[in-house]
Design a protein around this motif. Sequence first.
Motif, PDB file in Angstrom:
ATOM      1  N   ASP A   1       0.831  -1.209   0.000  1.00  0.00           N
ATOM      2  CA  ASP A   1       0.000   0.000   0.000  1.00  0.00           C
ATOM      3  C   ASP A   1       0.865   1.259   0.000  1.00  0.00           C
ATOM      4  OD1 ASP A   1       0.896  -0.581   2.590  1.00  0.00           O
ATOM      5  OD2 ASP A   1      -0.846   0.342   3.548  1.00  0.00           O
ATOM      6  N   GLU A   2       2.021   1.196   0.653  1.00  0.00           N
ATOM      7  CA  GLU A   2       2.936   2.337   0.634  1.00  0.00           C
ATOM      8  C   GLU A   2       3.542   2.528  -0.751  1.00  0.00           C
ATOM      9  OE1 GLU A   2       4.682   2.233   5.199  1.00  0.00           O
ATOM     10  OE2 GLU A   2       5.533   0.869   3.697  1.00  0.00           O
ATOM     11  N   ARG A   3       3.872   1.404  -1.430  1.00  0.00           N
ATOM     12  CA  ARG A   3       4.391   1.502  -2.796  1.00  0.00           C
ATOM     13  C   ARG A   3       3.368   2.143  -3.719  1.00  0.00           C
ATOM     14  NH1 ARG A   3       6.085  -4.056  -2.216  1.00  0.00           N
ATOM     15  NH2 ARG A   3       4.619  -4.716  -3.838  1.00  0.00           N
ATOM     16  N   ALA A   4       2.119   1.710  -3.593  1.00  0.00           N
ATOM     17  CA  ALA A   4       1.068   2.246  -4.457  1.00  0.00           C
ATOM     18  C   ALA A   4       0.895   3.744  -4.236  1.00  0.00           C
ATOM     19  CB  ALA A   4      -0.248   1.510  -4.198  1.00  0.00           C
ATOM     20  N   ALA A   5       0.889   4.169  -2.977  1.00  0.00           N
ATOM     21  CA  ALA A   5       0.723   5.599  -2.672  1.00  0.00           C
ATOM     22  C   ALA A   5       1.920   6.401  -3.175  1.00  0.00           C
ATOM     23  CB  ALA A   5       0.537   5.791  -1.162  1.00  0.00           C
ATOM     24  N   PHE A   6       3.120   5.860  -3.005  1.00  0.00           N
ATOM     25  CA  PHE A   6       4.325   6.551  -3.462  1.00  0.00           C
ATOM     26  C   PHE A   6       4.319   6.717  -4.978  1.00  0.00           C
ATOM     27  CE2 PHE A   6       8.586   5.886  -5.290  1.00  0.00           C
ATOM     28  CZ  PHE A   6       9.154   7.103  -4.940  1.00  0.00           C
ATOM     29  N   LEU A   7       4.026   5.649  -5.703  1.00  0.00           N
ATOM     30  CA  LEU A   7       4.036   5.724  -7.160  1.00  0.00           C
ATOM     31  C   LEU A   7       2.947   6.660  -7.687  1.00  0.00           C
ATOM     32  CD1 LEU A   7       4.735   1.967  -8.041  1.00  0.00           C
ATOM     33  CD2 LEU A   7       6.293   3.914  -8.378  1.00  0.00           C
ATOM     34  N   ARG A   8       1.782   6.666  -7.045  1.00  0.00           N
ATOM     35  CA  ARG A   8       0.723   7.600  -7.468  1.00  0.00           C
ATOM     36  C   ARG A   8       1.146   9.043  -7.235  1.00  0.00           C
ATOM     37  NH1 ARG A   8      -2.814   3.785  -5.021  1.00  0.00           N
ATOM     38  NH2 ARG A   8      -2.871   5.098  -3.148  1.00  0.00           N
ATOM     39  N   ALA A   9       1.748   9.296  -6.077  1.00  0.00           N
ATOM     40  CA  ALA A   9       2.202  10.659  -5.778  1.00  0.00           C
ATOM     41  C   ALA A   9       3.291  11.089  -6.755  1.00  0.00           C
ATOM     42  CB  ALA A   9       2.713  10.734  -4.339  1.00  0.00           C
ATOM     43  N   LEU A  10       4.185  10.169  -7.099  1.00  0.00           N
ATOM     44  CA  LEU A  10       5.234  10.469  -8.066  1.00  0.00           C
ATOM     45  C   LEU A  10       4.634  10.759  -9.437  1.00  0.00           C
ATOM     46  CD1 LEU A  10       8.215  10.614  -8.833  1.00  0.00           C
ATOM     47  CD2 LEU A  10       8.211   8.121  -9.060  1.00  0.00           C
ATOM     48  N   ARG A  11       3.655   9.936  -9.846  1.00  0.00           N
ATOM     49  CA  ARG A  11       2.994  10.174 -11.130  1.00  0.00           C
ATOM     50  C   ARG A  11       2.360  11.560 -11.174  1.00  0.00           C
ATOM     51  NH1 ARG A  11       1.043  12.208 -14.487  1.00  0.00           N
ATOM     52  NH2 ARG A  11      -0.319  11.531 -16.186  1.00  0.00           N
ATOM     53  N   ASP A  12       1.783  12.009 -10.068  1.00  0.00           N
ATOM     54  CA  ASP A  12       1.109  13.305 -10.039  1.00  0.00           C
ATOM     55  C   ASP A  12       2.075  14.469 -10.239  1.00  0.00           C
ATOM     56  OD1 ASP A  12      -1.317  12.077  -9.669  1.00  0.00           O
ATOM     57  OD2 ASP A  12      -1.368  12.392  -7.496  1.00  0.00           O
TER      58      ASP A  12
END
Length: 324
Positions: free
Chosen positions: A172-183
Motif C-alpha cells: 500500500d505504501e508503494r502504491a501511494a508513493f508511485l501515485r504521488a510520483l505520477r502526479d
Amino acid sequence: MTAFELTRLLPTDYFAQALRSDVRRGLTAPAKWLPPKWFYDKRGSELFEDITRLPEYYPTRAERAILTARAGEIAAASRARTLVELGSGSSEKTRLLLDALRELGTLEDYVPVDVSESALREAGRRLAVDYPGLAVHGVVNDFTAGLGLPHEVHSPRLVAFLGGTLGNLAPDERAAFLRALRDELAPGDALLLGTDLVKDPRVLVAAYDDAAGVTAEFDKNVLNVLNRELDADFDPAGFQHRAYWDAEHEWIEMRLQSVKAQRVVIPAVSLTVEFDAGEEMRTEISAKFRQAGVAAELAAAGFRLRHWWTDPEGRFGLSLAEPV
C-alpha cells in the motif's frame, strides 16, 4: 565550475519527531517493528557500503552492470534535460546516466534528492569538478513525502529511483508513493526504477545474512541509533539478527530476535518495552519483483512500462516508464 544550489524542505526537527513517532507506533504494536530508514546514521551508511561489496550481496553489482550496458539506451529513450535522483546518497551509480546524457547532448540539470544534507553537499562538490557547466540543485527532503522539485529545472525530466529501495515499502505504501510520483510528472518525463527480482530463496537469504556478519551488525545498528538519539538502554548483545524469505509475499524480512526476556527503557518517548525470550522485531522488508508485477504496479499508478532490462543472470530489473 558547476552551479550548485541546495534547498532544504525538511524542518530542523523533522528527524527527531519522525523517529519518536516511529518508535512509539512500532514498539507498541502487537508485532514490534521499526522502519529501515533508521539504520542509516554515519555508521549505518558505512556498514551498508561494506555490504554492497560482500560476495553474497549481488543487487548493487547487478544494477551497475545494467546501467553500464544500457545507460546509452536509457539516455536515448528519455532524452532528458534534467536527471532527478531519489535517495541519491553519494550519486556514484548515477554518474553512468550523467555521462550518457552528457554524451547525447541533452543534459542540463541534475537534481539529487536525499535526506542527508552532508551527502548532498559532498556529492555536489565532486560533481562541480567532474561536470563543468552542469547545474546541480540538491533537495534535502524525504522523497516519500513528495519530490519538491525546483521549478526552474528543464524538461523533460528523468526520475531515477535505483537500488531496489521501492521494495522497502509495503504494497500500500508503494502504491501511494508511485501515485504521488505520477502526479508530479508531466508528459515527456520518465521514471527509471530499480527492482530486485524473485530468485532462489537461498541466494536471497544469503544476501541479507552474510557469513562475515556485516548485515547483522548493520541490523543491530538501529539499536545504537535509538540509544543515542532517545537515551534508550538497548543492549545490542541481547538481540540476534535473523533474515527470512516470506514466500507468500515474496519478500525478505530482517528481524532482531531477543535472546532473553528483557525490558528496555526509552526515556525520550516515556516508553518501557518488554521483550520475551525469542520475540522478534521486524526491522526491514525487501520485496522482490517479477516483470509482470512491476508493470501492473506501474499501470495502477498511471505509468506505462516502455523498456525492461536485466543483468545477464536475470537477478535485477531496471524499468523505464512514462506517465499516461
